[in-house]
Design a protein around this motif. Structure first.
Motif, mmCIF file in Angstrom:
data_model
loop_
_atom_site.group_PDB
_atom_site.id
_atom_site.type_symbol
_atom_site.label_atom_id
_atom_site.label_comp_id
_atom_site.label_asym_id
_atom_site.label_seq_id
_atom_site.Cartn_x
_atom_site.Cartn_y
_atom_site.Cartn_z
ATOM 1 N N GLY A 207 -13.923 -45.187 -22.544
ATOM 2 C CA GLY A 207 -12.238 -45.532 -22.376
ATOM 3 C C GLY A 207 -11.362 -44.661 -22.586
ATOM 4 O O GLY A 207 -12.001 -43.608 -22.677
ATOM 5 N N PRO A 208 -9.454 -44.756 -23.132
ATOM 6 C CA PRO A 208 -9.039 -43.817 -23.229
ATOM 7 C C PRO A 208 -9.104 -42.980 -24.359
ATOM 8 O O PRO A 208 -9.375 -43.148 -24.831
ATOM 9 C CB PRO A 208 -7.481 -45.245 -23.327
ATOM 10 C CG PRO A 208 -8.543 -46.528 -23.826
ATOM 11 C CD PRO A 208 -9.953 -46.421 -23.570
ATOM 12 N N ALA A 209 -8.616 -42.192 -24.206
ATOM 13 C CA ALA A 209 -8.290 -40.730 -25.218
ATOM 14 C C ALA A 209 -7.622 -41.418 -26.682
ATOM 15 O O ALA A 209 -7.880 -40.394 -27.199
ATOM 16 C CB ALA A 209 -8.068 -39.348 -24.391
ATOM 17 N N THR A 210 -6.706 -42.559 -26.194
ATOM 18 C CA THR A 210 -6.420 -42.569 -27.297
ATOM 19 C C THR A 210 -6.677 -43.329 -28.138
ATOM 20 O O THR A 210 -6.075 -43.772 -29.183
ATOM 21 C CB THR A 210 -4.614 -43.640 -26.548
ATOM 22 O OG1 THR A 210 -4.926 -44.483 -26.025
ATOM 23 C CG2 THR A 210 -3.405 -42.947 -25.931
ATOM 24 N N ALA A 211 -7.392 -43.958 -27.863
ATOM 25 C CA ALA A 211 -8.954 -44.790 -28.869
ATOM 26 C C ALA A 211 -9.468 -43.851 -29.463
ATOM 27 O O ALA A 211 -9.914 -44.299 -30.709
ATOM 28 C CB ALA A 211 -10.146 -45.199 -28.088
ATOM 29 N N ASN A 212 -9.520 -42.100 -29.534
ATOM 30 C CA ASN A 212 -9.790 -41.165 -30.365
ATOM 31 C C ASN A 212 -8.484 -41.341 -31.558
ATOM 32 O O ASN A 212 -8.760 -40.987 -32.537
ATOM 33 C CB ASN A 212 -10.116 -40.553 -30.318
ATOM 34 C CG ASN A 212 -11.095 -40.354 -29.185
ATOM 35 O OD1 ASN A 212 -11.586 -40.433 -28.667
ATOM 36 N ND2 ASN A 212 -11.152 -38.956 -29.181
ATOM 37 N N THR A 213 -7.834 -42.300 -32.200
ATOM 38 C CA THR A 213 -7.024 -42.356 -33.028
ATOM 39 C C THR A 213 -7.146 -43.385 -33.941
ATOM 40 O O THR A 213 -7.688 -44.575 -33.874
ATOM 41 C CB THR A 213 -5.217 -42.222 -32.236
ATOM 42 O OG1 THR A 213 -5.373 -44.263 -32.239
ATOM 43 C CG2 THR A 213 -4.748 -41.549 -31.445
ATOM 44 N N ASN A 214 -6.433 -43.061 -35.222
ATOM 45 C CA ASN A 214 -6.646 -44.228 -36.412
ATOM 46 C C ASN A 214 -5.521 -44.877 -36.765
ATOM 47 O O ASN A 214 -5.921 -45.859 -37.304
ATOM 48 C CB ASN A 214 -6.759 -42.941 -37.442
ATOM 49 C CG ASN A 214 -7.443 -43.733 -38.677
ATOM 50 O OD1 ASN A 214 -7.998 -44.867 -38.804
ATOM 51 N ND2 ASN A 214 -6.697 -43.237 -40.129
ATOM 52 N N ASN A 215 -4.577 -44.717 -36.166
ATOM 53 C CA ASN A 215 -3.598 -46.134 -36.340
ATOM 54 C C ASN A 215 -3.643 -46.645 -34.584
ATOM 55 O O ASN A 215 -3.029 -45.352 -33.800
ATOM 56 C CB ASN A 215 -2.636 -45.081 -36.577
ATOM 57 C CG ASN A 215 -2.248 -44.927 -37.697
ATOM 58 O OD1 ASN A 215 -2.094 -45.597 -38.579
ATOM 59 N ND2 ASN A 215 -3.193 -44.092 -38.684
#
Lengths: 595, 192
Positions: A470-478
């Motif tokens: 999936g997108p690398a933005t999925a690594n964020t907590n918020n």
């Protein structure tokens, strides 16, 4: 804001002001090779290092050899740090058995990408940490790999600043000093003595310093608690003094062992700023006009105070959505009010906001509160501080050479405005200097914006090696703009060689390890090498006599011009990115929107 | 360039030995000698048994004890994995969690009215914050006193003994140490 809160900020600043001259005088003597009161004890150690290292104390280097020496020690530092991490399972002082079959269940595996990212991070004085130290690093790695880089990377930073100062101070000269001698003197006469005293002070206040395994206790209510231990204080001292900022614990300087009291916190903040502030005085002294140094100090001081008060105001104002749940928002004398998520009671709002400003004015990156949980404007200040290249006292050395690069740009702009060849402290600023200065500033901006942009849109396949699917933005907590801000902060922190974080992001994947590694390397060396090139070029020039047409650079007009340059370059470069992150989030928070 | 490589390697090794082994080793020896209690973690005993560190929070859920702030370290108060929540101000998760903590607080302390102290329902930065604010302690006082069957005034004096003002009068915030206060409560007013 309260009187006590304001007093903490003002008194801290007055302490920094008071120590600037003595520290600057002492540093000047050390780097000019003059005797200090420490020579009676430490001179033999300095000579021993020269003998073992095959270093000739009286030999000087051209800027290219100086730069080659910087790269040489950096390469070996990188290799050593990487190797020690990967080998930790076979090395001593590993009571928790990390990287062995007996490792605890919650241990983080020491993968090649994590070891690479961490090695780059500590070698470049960034100290970004994608791991939880208590569950990842043996005491041996903490001491002999990570803490050593706290010394070396910081000493290299100061050495580069000293070399650049020599470039301004010397004329018709070929050489700008000797990196090996500068690094050795910095370590022997400045880092080690102060670290010893600071570590003792921190242990007195409650920090730990031992080699025992983690303590397992039965709590008062009968449950089991494991309490991490280790040789913490020795590393803490140099982590602050060298503006490295890599925590011995995951919570960094908010961990009660890593910052037991508000008093220990005051000392930590003073350690962050003392050498950077002293260097401004040293600059003035070495170019023969201390007012030149104080002008830099003034520009830094104004920006520091502005940042600290804005951050304090935002954190004390707190989060209206939480207040609406029946939680006190104002300070009452018996409770802190404001935004206490991710803050410690002993520090409260003003001190945490002050520390966040200090740690990002300098390229330290230690934290006493979680920046990720700051209010949007409170978090914007650290971001903006790093993005403007940490010129406010700054990382040891890095702050001064970055500020001098901005000064070159400022006199260039000033020269354009009045139609004269720009000069700075008696040196003509010509094409080469301006080009180098622009390369340095652009390198940081390029790293931050390009990598943030890519990571915001890139997707990964289902069984990709590089990141989760999936997108690398999925690594964020918020989610929402705050998630974007986490990515922006990560690459900003890397490119600023800062190391603080909106720590909710999971950057322990090969994708983030690689991109942040490149980010940190480019930003470090595309700043240092241009700075040394400027030093070499300036050292070779003749002094230009001051005339009535010279734009003075030691008065308040220049201070304003310099601040304007820093703020305008920063704002023009980063305003769009900041708008998508903290600025829009601020208005959403005021409207009670959540994601 | 070859010469620079050689010196770089040698100085890296020298620095590793000097600043990576000798310095921390000497500091450990020195600190163990001068400040053994702090250097070993400020461990604290009750009834002759080590029950924790005086400056590290531990979990308390029973009514007769003062409760520390909520913790995001591991599964709560994990002193082997310190951590904050890292939830931002517009996070749904944060708001839901605080909402839950506010409800729990009112359930545990039914007599309490007014706004909750800001530290009482937020997680700290380390997850191991050993302190609560004086207001937060005061808000729990009635519950603790009732559970121990003593008057609030007696507990309040004990609370004061385990409180600290800002350092040097202006640094940081006033605070109450939860663990040392609870140990003192068990000694002075044991639960019948």
């Amino acid at each position: 804001m309260t009187a006590l809160g304001i007093a903490q900020i003002v008194i801290f600043f007055l302490i920094v002001l008071a120590i600037t001259k003595p520290v600057g005088v002492f540093m000047t003597r050390v780097f000019e090779g003059q005797r200090t009161f420490l020579h009676a004890i430490l001179r033999p150690l300095e000579r021993l290092i020269y003998r073992l290292g095959g270093i000739r104390e009286d030999e000087e280097q051209s800027w290219t050899r100086y730069a080659a020496s910087v790269i040489s020690i950096s390469v070996f530092s990188l290799l050593a740090t990487y190797a020690l991490q990967r080998l930790q399972g076979w090395l001593p002082f590993n009571p928790q058995h990390f990287s062995t079959p007996q490792a605890p269940q919650n241990a983080t595996p020491m993968t090649p990408d994590l070891a690479f990212q961490t090695a780059v991070s500590f070698m470049t004085n960034t100290n970004w940490q994608s791991y939880v130290p208590e569950t990842t690093m043996s005491y041996f790695v903490q001491m002999a790999a990570l803490a050593v880089q706290n010394f070396i990377s910081a000493a290299v930073g100061i050495a580069v600043a000293v070399a650049l100062i020599r470039g301004f101070a010397r004329h018709s000269a070929k050489a700008i000093g000797n990196l090996w001698v500068d690094v050795t003197r910095c370590t022997v006469y400045i880092f080690l003595p102060i670290s010893v005293l600071a570590a003792l002070f921190f242990v007195w206040q409650g920090s730990i310093q031992n080699f025992k395994p983690y303590e397992t206790v039965q709590t008062l209510e009968g449950s089991t608690q494991v309490i991490a231990q280790g040789p913490l204080a020795s590393q803490l001292a140099i982590k602050m003094l060298g503006t490295n900022g890599g925590g011995f614990t995951n919570a960094n300087s908010s961990h009660p062992y890593e910052n037991p009291t508000p008093l220990s916190n005051l000392i930590q903040m003073v350690l962050i700023f003392c050498l950077g502030a002293g260097l401004t005085y040293m600059f003035g002294k070495m170019v023969g006009d201390t007012r030149q140094g104080w002008a830099l100090f003034a520009a830094m001081g104004v920006m520091f105070l502005a940042g600290a008060f804005i951050c304090y105001w935002a954190e004390q104002a707190g989060n209206p959505t939480i207040a609406s749940l029946g939680v006190e928002r104002s300070y009452t004398g018996t409770q802190p009010g404001g935004n206490m998520e991710g803050k410690e009671v002993r520090f409260g709002n003003p001190m945490t906001a002050l520390f966040a400003t200090v740690t990002t004015d300098a390229s330290c990156g230690a934290v006493i509160g979680m920046h990720d949980s700051f209010t949007p404007i409170g978090g914007l200040i650290p971001l903006f501080n790093i993005q403007t290249d940490e010129v406010i006292f700054g990382g040891v050395g890095a702050g001064l050479y970055s500020m001098l690069i901005y000064a070159v740009i400022a006199v260039f702009i000033g020269g354009l405005m009045v139609g004269r060849t720009p000069e700075y402290v008696g040196k003509k600023i010509e094409q080469k200097e301006v080009k180098m200065a622009i390369i340095a500033v652009l390198a940081t901006a390029f790293c931050i914006l390009v990598f943030t942009g890519i990571s915001s849109v890139i997707p990964f396949a289902k069984d990709s090696y590089w990141n989760g699917p999936g997108p690398a933005t999925a690594n964020t907590n918020n989610a929402g703009p705050h998630g974007f801000a986490e990515i922006l902060y990560a690459y900003t922190s890397g490119a600023g060689n800062n190391g603080s974080a909106f720590a909710g992001i999971n950057a322990n994947t090969p994708w983030y390890a690689l991109t942040m590694g490149i980010d940190m390397l480019i930003a470090r060396f595309f700043f240092i090498i241009p700075a040394l090139a400027i030093a070499g070029s300036l050292a070779a020039k003749k002094l230009v006599p001051v005339t009535s047409g010279t734009l003075p650079t030691n008065n308040s007009l220049f201070v304003i011009l310099l601040i304007g340059t820093v703020v305008i370059v920063g704002a023009l470069t980063y305003f769009p990115a900041l708008s998508l992150g903290p600025i829009v989030e601020h208005f959403q928070m005021l409207n009670g929107k959540v994601f | 360039m070859i010469k620079e490589l050689g010196t770089g390697l040698r100085l890296t090794i020298i620095m590793t030995v000097l600043t990576g082994l000798i310095y921390p080793g000497a500091m450990t020896a020195l600190c163990q000698l001068i400040f053994p209690s702090q250097a070993n973690g400020s461990m604290i005993t009750a009834n002759g048994k080590v029950v924790g560190s005086a400056i590290i929070a531990q979990s308390f859920t029973r009514p007769e004890y003062f409760h520390p702030r909520p913790s995001a370290a591991g599964n709560g108060y994990d002193a082997g994995a310190s951590s904050g929540s890292n939830l931002g101000p517009t996070s749904q998760k944060l708001i839901d969690r605080v909402k839950g903590s506010v409800a729990d607080f009112h359930k545990e302390n039914p007599g309490f009215t007014g706004n909750l102290p800001a530290d009482s329902v937020t997680t700290s930065s380390s997850g191991l914050d050993p302190h609560i604010s004086p207001a937060s302690a005061e808000a729990q006082l009635a519950r603790v006193a009732q559970a121990r069957g003593v008057g609030p005034e007696q507990i309040r004096s004990l609370m004061a003994a385990h409180s600290q003002d800002p350092d040097l009068g202006f640094l940081g915030e006033p605070r109450v140490n939860v663990l040392t206060l609870n140990i003192a409560l068990d000694e002075r007013f044991p639960k019948k």
